[in-house]
Design a protein around this motif. Structure first.
Motif, short mmCIF file in Angstrom:
data_model
loop_
_atom_site.label_atom_id
_atom_site.label_comp_id
_atom_site.label_asym_id
_atom_site.label_seq_id
_atom_site.Cartn_x
_atom_site.Cartn_y
_atom_site.Cartn_z
N GLY A 1 2.75 89.19 116.17
CA GLY A 1 3.18 88.17 117.12
C GLY A 1 4.10 87.17 116.47
N ASP A 2 4.23 86.00 117.11
CA ASP A 2 5.09 84.94 116.58
C ASP A 2 4.58 84.47 115.22
N VAL A 3 5.50 83.97 114.42
CA VAL A 3 5.17 83.44 113.09
C VAL A 3 5.55 81.96 113.06
N ALA A 4 4.76 81.16 112.37
CA ALA A 4 5.05 79.74 112.23
C ALA A 4 5.41 79.41 110.80
N VAL A 5 6.46 78.62 110.62
CA VAL A 5 6.77 78.02 109.32
C VAL A 5 6.25 76.59 109.39
N VAL A 6 5.29 76.26 108.52
CA VAL A 6 4.59 74.99 108.59
C VAL A 6 5.05 74.08 107.46
N PHE A 7 5.39 72.83 107.79
CA PHE A 7 5.80 71.84 106.81
C PHE A 7 4.77 70.72 106.77
N VAL A 8 4.26 70.40 105.58
CA VAL A 8 3.29 69.32 105.44
C VAL A 8 3.72 68.40 104.30
N ARG A 9 3.49 67.12 104.49
CA ARG A 9 3.81 66.12 103.47
C ARG A 9 2.65 66.02 102.48
N ARG A 10 2.98 66.11 101.18
CA ARG A 10 1.97 65.92 100.13
C ARG A 10 2.35 64.69 99.33
N GLY A 11 1.37 63.78 99.13
CA GLY A 11 1.67 62.55 98.44
C GLY A 11 0.77 62.30 97.26
N LEU A 12 0.83 61.09 96.73
CA LEU A 12 -0.03 60.69 95.62
C LEU A 12 -1.48 60.64 96.08
N VAL A 13 -2.40 60.83 95.16
CA VAL A 13 -3.82 60.78 95.48
C VAL A 13 -4.50 59.67 94.69
N GLY A 14 -5.52 59.06 95.29
CA GLY A 14 -6.26 58.01 94.62
C GLY A 14 -7.33 58.57 93.70
N ARG A 15 -8.08 57.68 93.08
CA ARG A 15 -9.14 58.10 92.16
C ARG A 15 -10.23 58.89 92.87
N ASN A 16 -10.34 58.73 94.19
CA ASN A 16 -11.32 59.49 94.96
C ASN A 16 -10.82 60.87 95.36
N GLY A 17 -9.61 61.21 94.95
CA GLY A 17 -9.04 62.52 95.26
C GLY A 17 -8.38 62.61 96.61
N LYS A 18 -8.43 61.54 97.41
CA LYS A 18 -7.83 61.58 98.74
C LYS A 18 -6.38 61.13 98.69
N GLN A 19 -5.56 61.77 99.54
CA GLN A 19 -4.14 61.44 99.59
C GLN A 19 -3.95 60.03 100.11
N LEU A 20 -3.07 59.29 99.45
CA LEU A 20 -2.76 57.94 99.91
C LEU A 20 -2.02 58.02 101.23
N ASP A 21 -2.25 57.05 102.07
CA ASP A 21 -1.64 57.05 103.39
C ASP A 21 -0.12 56.99 103.28
N GLY A 22 0.53 57.84 104.08
CA GLY A 22 1.97 57.77 104.24
C GLY A 22 2.25 57.63 105.72
N SER A 23 3.37 57.09 106.07
CA SER A 23 3.68 56.90 107.47
C SER A 23 3.93 58.24 108.14
#
Length: 472
Positions: free
Chosen positions: A432-454
């Motif tokens: 069937g159809d195929v998707a090309v997916v784009f995701v933003r990856r940013g800096l992570v804090g000491r807790n391993g979670k990505q810092l908020d980006g707009s």
């Protein structure tokens, strides 16, 4: 060039290894080490070498600014450097000689730093950011001009130690063909690291002004050696015969790609081989609030910039990449028309997802992130079933600055993300159809979670997404 007796003695002890071609005995191998394992004396040698180079005027080829210019320089910065036309702005990015050119660059600046530091045993260190993405203390402390390894232009959260690099992977090591390996490594971690650090590192013309550049590229060089050590092969001729001009301590050198296929060929190794993949990124955690768009395929492809090594099979309408995850849907009917599998080509990289006419916003220029691209079956993606999704590459604002230091190059750029073996099987076998997916990856804090980006911030405008076959 006038040099002192002390400099002459250091020079004679340092150039022998780098100038032997093509084999050096195992007993002579120097060892590059991870920066966190260096002794205080070794760190002092690194600082002394950088400091001494910074003290020299730009026109002196041993100076910090001259050597940074070899990689890239802002437009007009070559004023007062008589041989800049021969030796500056020579970096190779995104092609099959990306790794070999940078290996030679590291060898020659290591040679200069050995001389300038006064340490005959000096070797460049590397930063293993896959193991620990927080900026090593010597690069950020003290955070002032007394530290020659500090650069204030980096992302503030990196310099203050509150965040580290996130989203990095070594999927490249799984690629069997050199073209796929090199292309994948170029995107992640290479360009990803440049984009995450930002500042000088976020732009080709200024990247080598930041000392972290050399630690980063030593690590990239280490991954090439890891890939080679696993039994995989570099290309043959004409790849091996390509030469690059360098000005070295012993004069002009036409450095040949084939002479640096392995680190032992030019006298060094790394303290930690082979490299290990620490994790596989989980797309499920990245696609919350995913936006789907279905674009009309253009009746005719976008005109190709030259030289451009890819021939368009299909190209979509324009779209915008923001901080919000985005899926661009490619209809199965169009994939059949494109017949991408039958248009396979040389070099082990038969096809690529390409982004044509890419421009970046001011938000993107500030760095602190990169964009990761995946291919997934569209139906499975909508259902949240992502086990078959395949990562195809990464890019950042760094990739759009390649020609920023060259006169006559401006405006929109094109980015190619070569499709690896597993992703190609998914693309050609999709029902069937195929998707090309784009995701933003940013800096992570000491807790391993990505810092908020707009999430809503506009990052890149793209004239069209293409599926393209490599030219024969």
């Amino acid at each position: 060039m006038q040099i002192s007796r002390r400099e002459f003695n250091v020079l004679m002890s340092s150039v022998a290894i780098a100038l032997v071609t093509p084999r050096v005995s195992a007993q002579a191998l120097r060892v590059r080490r991870e920066i966190r394992t260096l002794s205080p004396a070794d760190l002092d040698g690194l600082r002394a070498g950088v400091q001494a180079m910074r003290a020299l005027p730009k026109a002196n080829f041993r100076s910090w600014l001259y050597q940074a210019g070899v990689h890239g320089a802002p437009a007009g910065d070559s004023a007062g450097v008589p041989d800049a036309g021969t030796y500056w702005n020579q970096c190779v990015h995104g092609g099959l000689h990306f790794l070999s050119w940078h290996r030679w660059e590291l060898l020659f600046i290591e040679e200069i730093m050995r001389l300038m530091s006064g340490r005959c045993d000096f070797t460049l260190p590397y930063w293993d950011y896959i193991a620990d993405g927080f900026l090593p203390d010597p690069l950020r402390l003290p955070a002032d001009a007394s530290n020659p390894l500090y650069n204030s232009s980096r992302a503030a959260a990196l310099n203050d130690g509150s965040a580290g690099l996130g989203g990095l992977s070594l999927n490249a090591l799984d690629q069997a063909a050199f073209a796929n390996f090199s292309g994948s490594l170029y995107g992640n971690p290479h360009s990803a690291v440049h984009g995450l650090i930002g500042g000088d590192m976020g732009s080709v013309p200024t990247a080598a002004r930041d000392p972290v550049f050399y630690l980063h590229h030593c690590n990239i060089d280490r991954y090439w050696e890891c890939w080679s050590k696993s039994g995989k092969a570099n290309p043959g001729a004409p790849w091996t015969t390509q030469t690059f001009p360098f000005r070295t301590l012993s004069g002009h050198r036409d450095a040949r790609a084939g002479d640096v296929g392995r680190t032992s060929d030019v006298g060094y190794t790394y303290d930690n081989l082979p490299c290990r993949q620490r994790f596989r990124p989980d797309l499920r955690d990245l696609v919350r609030d995913l936006r789907h768009i279905k674009l009309r395929v253009r009746p005719r492809p976008i005109p190709e910039p030259g030289p451009w090594p890819w021939a368009a099979a299909l190209t979509t309408e324009s779209f915008v990449i923001t901080g919000q995850p985005l899926a661009v849907l490619l209809p199965q009917a169009e994939l059949r028309k494109a017949n991408i599998a039958a248009r396979g080509a040389d070099g082990g990289a038969p096809a690529a997802v390409t982004l044509r006419g890419v421009t970046m916003s001011r938000e993107a220029q500030s760095g602190g992130f990169f964009i990761e691209a995946w291919i997934a079956p569209a139906k499975a993606l909508r259902a949240g079933n992502l086990q078959d999704a395949q990562q195809i590459g990464s890019f950042s604002g760094f990739d759009l600055t390649l020609h920023a230091g060259h006169e006559g190059h401006a405006g929109a750029q094109s980015i190619a993300l070569p499709i690896g073996e597993q992703a190609m099987r998914l693309l050609t076998g999709a029902q069937g159809d195929v998707a090309v997916v784009f995701v933003r990856r940013g800096l992570v804090g000491r807790n391993g979670k990505q810092l908020d980006g707009s999430a809503r911030a506009e990052l890149f405008k793209v004239e069209g997404l293409g599926l393209e076959a490599a030219r024969r």
